[in-house]
Motif scaffolding. Structure first.
Motif, mmCIF file in Angstrom:
data_model
loop_
_atom_site.group_PDB
_atom_site.id
_atom_site.type_symbol
_atom_site.label_atom_id
_atom_site.label_comp_id
_atom_site.label_asym_id
_atom_site.label_seq_id
_atom_site.Cartn_x
_atom_site.Cartn_y
_atom_site.Cartn_z
ATOM 1 N N HIS A 35 -0.194 6.471 -29.228
ATOM 2 C CA HIS A 35 -1.308 6.960 -28.437
ATOM 3 C C HIS A 35 -2.279 7.755 -29.302
ATOM 4 O O HIS A 35 -3.508 7.600 -29.181
ATOM 5 C CB HIS A 35 -0.805 7.829 -27.284
ATOM 6 C CG HIS A 35 -1.854 8.159 -26.268
ATOM 7 N ND1 HIS A 35 -2.749 9.205 -26.434
ATOM 8 C CD2 HIS A 35 -2.179 7.579 -25.080
ATOM 9 C CE1 HIS A 35 -3.555 9.254 -25.406
ATOM 10 N NE2 HIS A 35 -3.242 8.286 -24.562
ATOM 11 N N VAL A 64 -4.831 14.036 -23.481
ATOM 12 C CA VAL A 64 -3.565 13.638 -22.845
ATOM 13 C C VAL A 64 -3.321 14.455 -21.584
ATOM 14 O O VAL A 64 -2.927 13.911 -20.541
ATOM 15 C CB VAL A 64 -2.388 13.815 -23.837
ATOM 16 C CG1 VAL A 64 -1.057 13.546 -23.140
ATOM 17 C CG2 VAL A 64 -2.556 12.876 -25.024
ATOM 18 N N ARG A 65 -3.561 15.749 -21.669
ATOM 19 C CA ARG A 65 -3.317 16.610 -20.512
ATOM 20 C C ARG A 65 -4.224 16.242 -19.344
ATOM 21 O O ARG A 65 -3.791 16.210 -18.190
ATOM 22 C CB ARG A 65 -3.547 18.069 -20.915
ATOM 23 C CG ARG A 65 -3.145 19.087 -19.834
ATOM 24 C CD ARG A 65 -3.422 20.487 -20.327
ATOM 25 N NE ARG A 65 -4.836 20.653 -20.654
ATOM 26 C CZ ARG A 65 -5.279 21.557 -21.523
ATOM 27 N NH1 ARG A 65 -4.442 22.327 -22.172
ATOM 28 N NH2 ARG A 65 -6.591 21.664 -21.745
ATOM 29 N N ARG A 67 -5.796 13.300 -18.819
ATOM 30 C CA ARG A 67 -5.599 11.927 -18.346
ATOM 31 C C ARG A 67 -4.194 11.696 -17.782
ATOM 32 O O ARG A 67 -3.992 10.775 -17.004
ATOM 33 C CB ARG A 67 -5.845 10.947 -19.485
ATOM 34 C CG ARG A 67 -7.273 10.940 -20.006
ATOM 35 C CD ARG A 67 -8.271 10.475 -18.941
ATOM 36 N NE ARG A 67 -9.638 10.463 -19.439
ATOM 37 C CZ ARG A 67 -10.200 9.448 -20.058
ATOM 38 N NH1 ARG A 67 -9.503 8.340 -20.270
ATOM 39 N NH2 ARG A 67 -11.450 9.526 -20.472
ATOM 40 N N SER A 68 -3.234 12.506 -18.206
ATOM 41 C CA SER A 68 -1.859 12.298 -17.760
ATOM 42 C C SER A 68 -1.325 13.566 -17.088
ATOM 43 O O SER A 68 -1.517 13.771 -15.901
ATOM 44 C CB SER A 68 -0.979 11.876 -18.944
ATOM 45 O OG SER A 68 0.328 11.589 -18.504
ATOM 46 N N SER A 69 -0.654 14.432 -17.865
ATOM 47 C CA SER A 69 -0.098 15.661 -17.305
ATOM 48 C C SER A 69 0.240 16.630 -18.421
ATOM 49 O O SER A 69 0.312 16.250 -19.600
ATOM 50 C CB SER A 69 1.167 15.371 -16.487
ATOM 51 O OG SER A 69 2.223 14.967 -17.343
ATOM 52 N N THR A 72 3.508 15.514 -20.146
ATOM 53 C CA THR A 72 3.341 14.474 -21.157
ATOM 54 C C THR A 72 2.748 15.065 -22.436
ATOM 55 O O THR A 72 3.180 14.738 -23.543
ATOM 56 C CB THR A 72 2.425 13.359 -20.636
ATOM 57 O OG1 THR A 72 3.011 12.785 -19.460
ATOM 58 C CG2 THR A 72 2.246 12.266 -21.680
#
Length: 302
Positions: A35, A64-65, A67-69, A72
């Motif tokens: 990623h 990442v935070r 777009r995801s959590s 993650t």
């Protein structure tokens, strides 16, 4: 994606394999590496592993935070930090760009707990003497009374059940390096009785000779996926959006509410990390605080 990422990824994976990292950890680390490399290719073309800076890493973490959590971002950052520490040791890069960057803060996930009435409703759907109902009642009772994880429940074998001393011998989470963590889980009288009824019914099953404790209605065994689907199906019957981990949170919450101490809860739940205990207790902490204040209310003592 910069070609150096692909080359170094293979060597790094070999090093992780040699160190005995668990398969799930390897998968997470590989996803993090891929990623980051793909994000760099899109946002900063031409940047290879040796060119990455702290600013790149921080920007990637935010991506990442968002777009995801947060979870993650935390787990993937751990993988990237591990990669760069390895790359510095191997002389592939001169500077570790993760140095000085804090692990992303955890989000605050909450898992709802069940009320006693809801658990009784669930057990009420397993009221017949059929194999399925006796099996499902035993599983629900063990979840509620023993606080088992889904994998621990699915991994139980007949030899792990001691109805005389009301104990289950559970193989919990571990690592390839330290091995699984084994513990004895005590059960109450009702849970043990539900297990005993299931075991007597199980003797008539076509695959009764199998060592696995939980057997399917038509197939051989009931794995983790089967247990999860059963719990969801029982939940639907009483109007609950239910998943197995809710039982573990309920078990921990009720133990503390009844006056059980934290040290005993850590031993019984198979936790070695205090942070996990705090997470499990946080869901019902407000309710416990309100109950305590009702007993100590200053206005009532005036």
């Amino acid at each position: 994606m910069h070609p150096d990422f692909a080359v170094l990824a293979e060597s790094w994976k070999l090093a992780l394999d040699a160190d005995g990292y668990a398969a799930n950890t390897l998968t997470s680390y590989e996803r993090a590496m891929r990623h980051l490399a793909e994000w760099l290719a899109e946002e900063h073309p031409g940047v290879g592993p040796a060119d990455v800076t702290r600013t790149h890493i921080r920007s990637w973490i935010i991506h990442v935070r968002d777009r995801s959590s947060s979870g993650t971002a935390r787990s993937w950052f751990a993988g990237i930090r591990k990669f760069y520490r390895w790359a510095v040791e191997e002389g592939e890069v001169d500077v570790d760009p993760t140095e000085g960057i804090r692990t992303p803060a955890a989000n605050d996930p909450t898992t709802p707990v069940l009320t006693i009435a809801q658990v009784r409703d669930l057990l009420g759907t397993c009221g017949s003497r059929t194999f399925i109902d006796r099996r499902d009642a035993a599983i629900i009772y063990v979840f509620v009374d023993g606080g088992l994880r889904l994998a621990e429940m699915a991994g139980l074998q007949v030899a792990d059940v001691d109805t005389r001393d009301r104990l289950l011998f559970v193989e919990g989470k571990g690592t390839n390096r330290s091995g699984p963590r084994r513990r004895a889980v005590p059960l109450g009288v009702k849970a043990t009785r539900a297990l005993d009824r299931y075991l007597r019914e199980r003797r008539r099953h076509p695959y009764a000779e199998l060592p696995q404790l939980w057997l399917g209605a038509r197939g051989q065994t009931l794995g983790g996926g089967g247990v999860k689907r059963m719990i969801e199906r029982r939940g639907e019957l009483v109007g609950l959006d239910l998943h197995p981990h809710m039982f573990r949170h309920t078990w921990a919450s009720e133990f503390r509410k009844a006056g059980g101490n934290e040290g005993d809860l850590m031993v019984l739940g198979g936790w070695r990390n205090r942070a996990m205990l705090d997470r499990y207790g946080k869901v019902a902490a407000g309710e416990r605080a309100q109950e305590a204040y009702r007993r100590l209310a200053l206005g009532d003592r005036i």
